[in-house]
Design a protein around this motif. Sequence first.
Motif, PDB file in Angstrom:
ATOM      1  N   ILE A 176     -23.309  20.345  -1.400  1.00  0.00           N
ATOM      2  CA  ILE A 176     -23.778  21.434  -2.273  1.00  0.00           C
ATOM      3  C   ILE A 176     -22.569  22.211  -2.800  1.00  0.00           C
ATOM      4  N   MET A 177     -22.484  22.278  -4.109  1.00  0.00           N
ATOM      5  CA  MET A 177     -21.350  22.916  -4.771  1.00  0.00           C
ATOM      6  C   MET A 177     -21.853  24.161  -5.511  1.00  0.00           C
ATOM      7  N   THR A 178     -21.041  25.211  -5.516  1.00  0.00           N
ATOM      8  CA  THR A 178     -21.450  26.440  -6.205  1.00  0.00           C
ATOM      9  C   THR A 178     -20.471  26.779  -7.327  1.00  0.00           C
ATOM     10  N   ILE A 179     -21.030  27.074  -8.489  1.00  0.00           N
ATOM     11  CA  ILE A 179     -20.217  27.570  -9.608  1.00  0.00           C
ATOM     12  C   ILE A 179     -20.568  29.040  -9.770  1.00  0.00           C
ATOM     13  N   THR A 180     -19.609  29.904  -9.460  1.00  0.00           N
ATOM     14  CA  THR A 180     -19.902  31.335  -9.480  1.00  0.00           C
ATOM     15  C   THR A 180     -19.708  31.921 -10.881  1.00  0.00           C
ATOM     16  N   GLY A 236     -20.420   8.439   0.170  1.00  0.00           N
ATOM     17  CA  GLY A 236     -21.414   8.707   1.209  1.00  0.00           C
ATOM     18  C   GLY A 236     -22.466   9.733   0.822  1.00  0.00           C
ATOM     19  N   VAL A 237     -22.205  10.513  -0.226  1.00  0.00           N
ATOM     20  CA  VAL A 237     -23.166  11.541  -0.634  1.00  0.00           C
ATOM     21  C   VAL A 237     -24.295  10.885  -1.425  1.00  0.00           C
ATOM     22  N   ILE A 238     -25.557  11.134  -0.970  1.00  0.00           N
ATOM     23  CA  ILE A 238     -26.689  10.572  -1.724  1.00  0.00           C
ATOM     24  C   ILE A 238     -27.531  11.663  -2.380  1.00  0.00           C
ATOM     25  N   LEU A 239     -27.219  12.920  -2.046  1.00  0.00           N
ATOM     26  CA  LEU A 239     -27.839  14.027  -2.789  1.00  0.00           C
ATOM     27  C   LEU A 239     -26.750  15.060  -3.066  1.00  0.00           C
ATOM     28  N   GLY A 240     -26.415  15.197  -4.316  1.00  0.00           N
ATOM     29  CA  GLY A 240     -25.407  16.174  -4.739  1.00  0.00           C
ATOM     30  C   GLY A 240     -26.104  17.308  -5.476  1.00  0.00           C
ATOM     31  N   ILE A 241     -25.877  18.527  -4.987  1.00  0.00           N
ATOM     32  CA  ILE A 241     -26.563  19.682  -5.569  1.00  0.00           C
ATOM     33  C   ILE A 241     -25.533  20.657  -6.128  1.00  0.00           C
ATOM     34  N   THR A 242     -25.815  21.190  -7.304  1.00  0.00           N
ATOM     35  CA  THR A 242     -24.942  22.204  -7.869  1.00  0.00           C
ATOM     36  C   THR A 242     -25.731  23.486  -8.093  1.00  0.00           C
ATOM     37  N   ILE A 243     -25.197  24.577  -7.567  1.00  0.00           N
ATOM     38  CA  ILE A 243     -25.788  25.904  -7.783  1.00  0.00           C
ATOM     39  C   ILE A 243     -24.951  26.582  -8.856  1.00  0.00           C
ATOM     40  N   ARG A 244     -25.597  26.965  -9.941  1.00  0.00           N
ATOM     41  CA  ARG A 244     -24.855  27.666 -10.984  1.00  0.00           C
ATOM     42  C   ARG A 244     -25.369  29.098 -11.090  1.00  0.00           C
ATOM     43  N   GLU A 245     -24.530  30.030 -10.673  1.00  0.00           N
ATOM     44  CA  GLU A 245     -24.915  31.443 -10.723  1.00  0.00           C
ATOM     45  C   GLU A 245     -24.965  31.899 -12.183  1.00  0.00           C
ATOM     46  N   ARG A 246     -26.107  32.462 -12.588  1.00  0.00           N
ATOM     47  CA  ARG A 246     -26.254  32.903 -13.979  1.00  0.00           C
ATOM     48  C   ARG A 246     -25.574  34.249 -14.186  1.00  0.00           C
ATOM     49  N   ASP A 247     -25.571  34.720 -15.450  1.00  0.00           N
ATOM     50  CA  ASP A 247     -25.011  36.046 -15.742  1.00  0.00           C
ATOM     51  C   ASP A 247     -25.771  37.111 -14.956  1.00  0.00           C
ATOM     52  N   ASP A 248     -27.103  36.940 -14.885  1.00  0.00           N
ATOM     53  CA  ASP A 248     -27.915  37.751 -13.985  1.00  0.00           C
ATOM     54  C   ASP A 248     -27.765  37.089 -12.606  1.00  0.00           C
ATOM     55  N   THR A 249     -27.005  37.739 -11.720  1.00  0.00           N
ATOM     56  CA  THR A 249     -26.637  37.067 -10.468  1.00  0.00           C
ATOM     57  C   THR A 249     -27.805  36.910  -9.490  1.00  0.00           C
ATOM     58  N   ASN A 250     -29.009  37.346  -9.900  1.00  0.00           N
ATOM     59  CA  ASN A 250     -30.188  37.120  -9.060  1.00  0.00           C
ATOM     60  C   ASN A 250     -30.895  35.816  -9.431  1.00  0.00           C
ATOM     61  N   ILE A 251     -30.315  35.078 -10.375  1.00  0.00           N
ATOM     62  CA  ILE A 251     -30.908  33.800 -10.787  1.00  0.00           C
ATOM     63  C   ILE A 251     -29.854  32.701 -10.671  1.00  0.00           C
ATOM     64  N   CYS A 252     -30.246  31.573 -10.070  1.00  0.00           N
ATOM     65  CA  CYS A 252     -29.349  30.418  -9.997  1.00  0.00           C
ATOM     66  C   CYS A 252     -30.013  29.217 -10.656  1.00  0.00           C
ATOM     67  N   LYS A 253     -29.222  28.510 -11.444  1.00  0.00           N
ATOM     68  CA  LYS A 253     -29.700  27.267 -12.052  1.00  0.00           C
ATOM     69  C   LYS A 253     -29.248  26.145 -11.117  1.00  0.00           C
ATOM     70  N   LEU A 276     -28.260  28.921  -1.599  1.00  0.00           N
ATOM     71  CA  LEU A 276     -27.582  27.923  -0.757  1.00  0.00           C
ATOM     72  C   LEU A 276     -28.364  27.682   0.529  1.00  0.00           C
ATOM     73  N   LYS A 277     -28.850  28.776   1.131  1.00  0.00           N
ATOM     74  CA  LYS A 277     -29.600  28.677   2.378  1.00  0.00           C
ATOM     75  C   LYS A 277     -30.927  27.932   2.151  1.00  0.00           C
ATOM     76  N   ILE A 278     -31.629  28.318   1.099  1.00  0.00           N
ATOM     77  CA  ILE A 278     -32.935  27.708   0.782  1.00  0.00           C
ATOM     78  C   ILE A 278     -32.769  26.211   0.497  1.00  0.00           C
ATOM     79  N   LEU A 279     -31.758  25.878  -0.288  1.00  0.00           N
ATOM     80  CA  LEU A 279     -31.542  24.471  -0.661  1.00  0.00           C
ATOM     81  C   LEU A 279     -31.123  23.634   0.551  1.00  0.00           C
ATOM     82  N   SER A 280     -30.277  24.231   1.407  1.00  0.00           N
ATOM     83  CA  SER A 280     -29.820  23.517   2.604  1.00  0.00           C
ATOM     84  C   SER A 280     -31.008  23.169   3.495  1.00  0.00           C
ATOM     85  N   GLU A 281     -31.871  24.179   3.709  1.00  0.00           N
ATOM     86  CA  GLU A 281     -33.038  23.953   4.573  1.00  0.00           C
ATOM     87  C   GLU A 281     -33.956  22.888   3.978  1.00  0.00           C
TER      88      GLU A 281
END
Length: 319
Positions: free
Chosen positions: A216-220, A246-263, A302-307
């Motif tokens: 899981i990768m994050t773009i802030t 070895g990675v079979i699920l790659g996830i990217t979290i993109r923090e929006r301008d409104d930091t309460n929303i992630c794409k 990140l926590k929600i996606l990890s779980e």
Amino acid sequence: MKISLEKTAHILKNADNIAILIHHFPDGDTIGCGYSLCRALQNQGKNVRVECADKVGDQYGYITENFKFDQFKPDFVVAVDVAAKSLLGDLKEKYPKIDLCIDHHSTNEFYAENTYVDSKSAAACEIVYELCKMLDGIDLVQASALYTGISTDTGCFKFSNTTAKTHRIAADLMDMGVDYAEINRIMFDTKSKARMQVEKDALNSIKFLCDNKVAIMTITKESRLSSGAKDSELEGITGLPRTIEGVILGITIRERDDTNICKISARSNPPVSASEFCARFGGGGHERAAGCEIKEPKENALKILSESAEKMFKELGLN
Ligand SMILES: [Mn+2]
């Protein structure tokens, strides 16, 4: 209503004053569809323009520089490569009624009056290629736009969605004189310095779980702003986590301008379905590439996606 490709061509032949809508955060496929179809209809003497909620990236200048649009009130509205109305971004309020949708997503929501979907097409540009042939033939401007969409939606003919037909269409476009080497250089082998800075930050953020099968990768927002990278410069960056061995699920979290929303973008390898994963959050897309939105700050996302990934891997017996 679902319609055939012949009917789609027939409807377009009888329409005029047409607005072609492409999806927000436009990629090569939606841009290629929009501009090649626009050209086909303009060549028939029709009044046509392409509209997008976001600015089309400068790297697509070799396509867009061939177009000048007049202002007019459209009588007919077409959406291309747009699976759901929400993907129109700000245009969805401007155009409450969509007359026709041409798409290749199996998750299409049939929001238009008439819809042609072929989910076996690797790119919506494969469909528009057939359509342009039915309408008025294909000139070099259209061919370059169509090649761009097909090449980008297949990751330069590498993804599993690529078919023999994809190659046949690409070969036909090459026969028409498309500068494929230059297009692929711009699309795949060119990154801005700002993009490199964001990649550096994003790679540093990667978290591994499920025995390193999930990354899981994050773009802030901070990284985007300090680098000066525009959204259009970050296209395809979501493919990075899955490139790790070895990675079979790659996830990217993109923090929006409104930091309460992630794409969120997910990319997967068999047996994991990216669209099934994103459906858990109300999103969707293709089997190997899908997306959704989480209305939480990035740490919570990140926590929600990890779980959720751990739960899914357990269900699949992969953990
Ligand atoms: Mn597409």
